[in-house]
Design an enzyme around this catalytic site. Sequence first.
Site, short mmCIF file in Angstrom:
data_model
loop_
_atom_site.label_atom_id
_atom_site.label_comp_id
_atom_site.label_asym_id
_atom_site.label_seq_id
_atom_site.Cartn_x
_atom_site.Cartn_y
_atom_site.Cartn_z
N LEU A 15 0.82 -1.22 0.00
CA LEU A 15 0.00 0.00 0.00
C LEU A 15 0.85 1.27 0.00
CD1 LEU A 15 -2.65 -1.08 2.67
CD2 LEU A 15 -2.89 -1.13 0.19
N GLN A 17 5.27 2.78 0.84
CA GLN A 17 6.62 2.45 1.27
C GLN A 17 7.35 3.72 1.66
OE1 GLN A 17 8.83 0.31 -1.70
NE2 GLN A 17 10.12 -0.70 -0.17
N GLY A 18 8.09 3.66 2.78
CA GLY A 18 8.87 4.78 3.25
C GLY A 18 10.30 4.37 3.53
N ALA A 19 11.05 5.27 4.16
CA ALA A 19 12.47 5.01 4.42
C ALA A 19 12.68 3.92 5.44
CB ALA A 19 13.14 6.30 4.88
N THR A 20 11.76 3.77 6.37
CA THR A 20 11.98 2.82 7.47
C THR A 20 10.97 1.69 7.51
OG1 THR A 20 10.66 4.18 8.97
CG2 THR A 20 13.03 4.61 8.91
N ALA A 21 9.93 1.73 6.67
CA ALA A 21 8.90 0.69 6.75
C ALA A 21 8.10 0.63 5.46
CB ALA A 21 7.97 0.95 7.93
N SER A 22 7.40 -0.48 5.30
CA SER A 22 6.46 -0.66 4.19
C SER A 22 5.10 -1.05 4.76
CB SER A 22 6.95 -1.75 3.23
OG SER A 22 8.20 -1.38 2.66
N VAL A 23 4.05 -0.66 4.07
CA VAL A 23 2.69 -0.95 4.53
C VAL A 23 2.02 -1.89 3.52
CG1 VAL A 23 0.45 0.01 5.20
CG2 VAL A 23 2.56 1.30 5.65
N ASP A 135 4.96 15.29 10.03
CA ASP A 135 5.00 14.83 8.63
C ASP A 135 3.59 14.84 8.04
OD1 ASP A 135 6.06 13.99 6.25
OD2 ASP A 135 6.19 11.87 6.81
#
Length: 719
Positions: A15, A17-23, A135
């Site tokens: 769904l 994706q970021g620098a430290t995690a994915s959803v 953010d």
Amino acid sequence: MQSTANYLWHTDDILGQGATASVYKARNKKSGELVAVKVFNNASYHRPPEVQVREFEVLRKLKHQNIIKLFAVEETGNSKQKVLVMEYCARGSLLTVLEEPENAFGLPEEEFLVVLQCVVAGINHLRENGIVHRDIKPGNIMRLVGEAGQSIYKLTDFGAARELADDEKFVSVYGTEEYLHPDVYERAVLKKPQQKAFGVTVDLWSIGVTFYHAATGSLPFVPFGGPRRNKEIMFRMTSEKPAGAIAGVQKRESGPLEWSYDLPTTCQLSGGLRAQLVPILANVLEVDQEKCWGFNQFFAETSDTLHRVVVHVFSLPQAVLHHVYVHAHNTTAVFLESVFKQTNIAPDHQEYLFEGHPCLLEPSLPAQHLVKTSASSPLTLLSVEPKSPLGLTFRDPALDIPKFVPKVDLLADYNTAKGVLGSGHRTLRLSQELHRGRELMLRGLTWLVEMLKSSCGHSLEKTRMALLFLNHSGQGQDRPQLTSGSCEEPERRVVGELRARLQTISEILSGWPQSIQDTWSRLGSMAAELAKSREQVHEDRSIQQIECCLDKMQLIYKQFKKARMRPGLGYNEEQIHKLDKVNFVHLAKRLLRIFQDDCVHKYQEALTMHGQRMREVHEIRKHLQLVNSTVAACSSEAQGTQECLREALDRLTQRLLQNRLTAPPTSSPSLDVDLNSVPKELLLHMRELQEEMKSVTFDLQHNNSIIERLKEVTPAPVL
């Protein structure tokens, strides 16, 4: 497939994706319920331990309908990675909504207000719990649809959030660069050393950029080449922004910075809502944190806007639809003043119709008693003074349509098709507004003409009653004259003058019935023209033709969207792609041609005709006002004259009676007068006088009854 003890997901169902995690989209193993799981990667564990657990702690502390729900914190079976199990929002994020071509120029007004309400409520809950998000952006505002079909927006991604009181500062930098406060941007993006500490108000800057993006479909500050390609100019734009400016753009390389102090005309928000929103944006998009609003004032001003009700008002003289925002507890006088600010029609010159009936607005009553309106069923505003029709003003959508590059470039073709389709949707909205404007003009005029026809009927009835009264008064004076005598001459002269005055009034009024009937005929002809025009508007199929073009363009756009991620196309696919580009351009040109040749042309013709009809109606209103005032004045004068005439006749009758009773008996030495006969002759004269007095009394009583009937006639409404 990956899983925790209770949840299961596939890595293809990502769904975000970021620098430290994915959803990912996941399911509960037992119930099958859809959830969102946030899986942290190895980079996240390089952060300090207190930072790693901060998001868990923040989410556990927050419980609000506009904050994403945390269901559980679990670990994957193999790597023992931390997993946040959260509420799943099937409709994506606010950014997803804004990236749809139909929202290329911002959200519709109703949807924007939902975003405003949800985000403000969510942020307020954060501040009540002493948390700063750090953010805020459209991508971190999720959307789901409630049971009643309404949108619900929720704040998510609290990876950068931390507890912070209003008077505390922080020095770490987080966020997405387009939405960062300039002070944070300088250090986080430009990597310039500076010793500034940041307060909670940096969230307000991000909120301001987010609201501007939602309202317009674009970022407020755009240097030439884009924010990420020209970072120095981006920082200069945000840090050197003049007070009150809410947007800036650089249209050419090394060109000047152009500032905007209002929302663009292409956005879908009404003038009434813009007037509420622009001051909020201007005061949160303030570089100086000392001058920027605090959260208390931000919540007060946004709450003031959200607690207002919208009243739709169509100014018939100007042919413009307005959205007037007032508080329900305000008096109607405040509403009338708000209408004046938008229309320049003074409160004492405002008159209203609703669904064809006069709508009297008592200034002292609360605005909550105003009728419920909509854009298709507004209050219709009339003006005592004539106004020139302005009509709908808009930017030509052809100016905002990008052009395809000649060669096949899948990503560029997709972006161009998206921009063209966005302008096509805006063209459709403009066509619908122009069509609605034509309907409102014709419908309002039809109601006004019917009211004027009714006024003609009242005026004609009053005029005929006045003439009937005058004619009967004249007939009542044609009875045989009493025996004259020099001593009655003054009274007789007064009676003659009063009769002459009644005759003059009768002559003044005698021409009005025909004039009123001619006016009624003019109104009847206009009503027939309006009915024919309304039928033509109803049969107009321009909007359906534009919708058909958009449907075909949408299919091609979907193909381009699929192809954009591919490295290339085969020969046959490339030929089809080229043909799709040609057809897409052809459809766009046809759509614009329908808009210009049918929608705009017909609207301009309707606006010109509307101006002519409004001038004619204004003349008729003035004529009927003259008729009503003349008839009222003549009726009043006739009644007064008749009273004077009755009194003069009474005096004359009394004088005649007195003269006859006191006249000395005539004697002649040559006549043998029978004295017994004198009383009989006198008696005969008195009987004649009595009969004449009865006749006068009967006439006066009949006239009085006509006067009473005149008084009972309801005065025609002053339109």
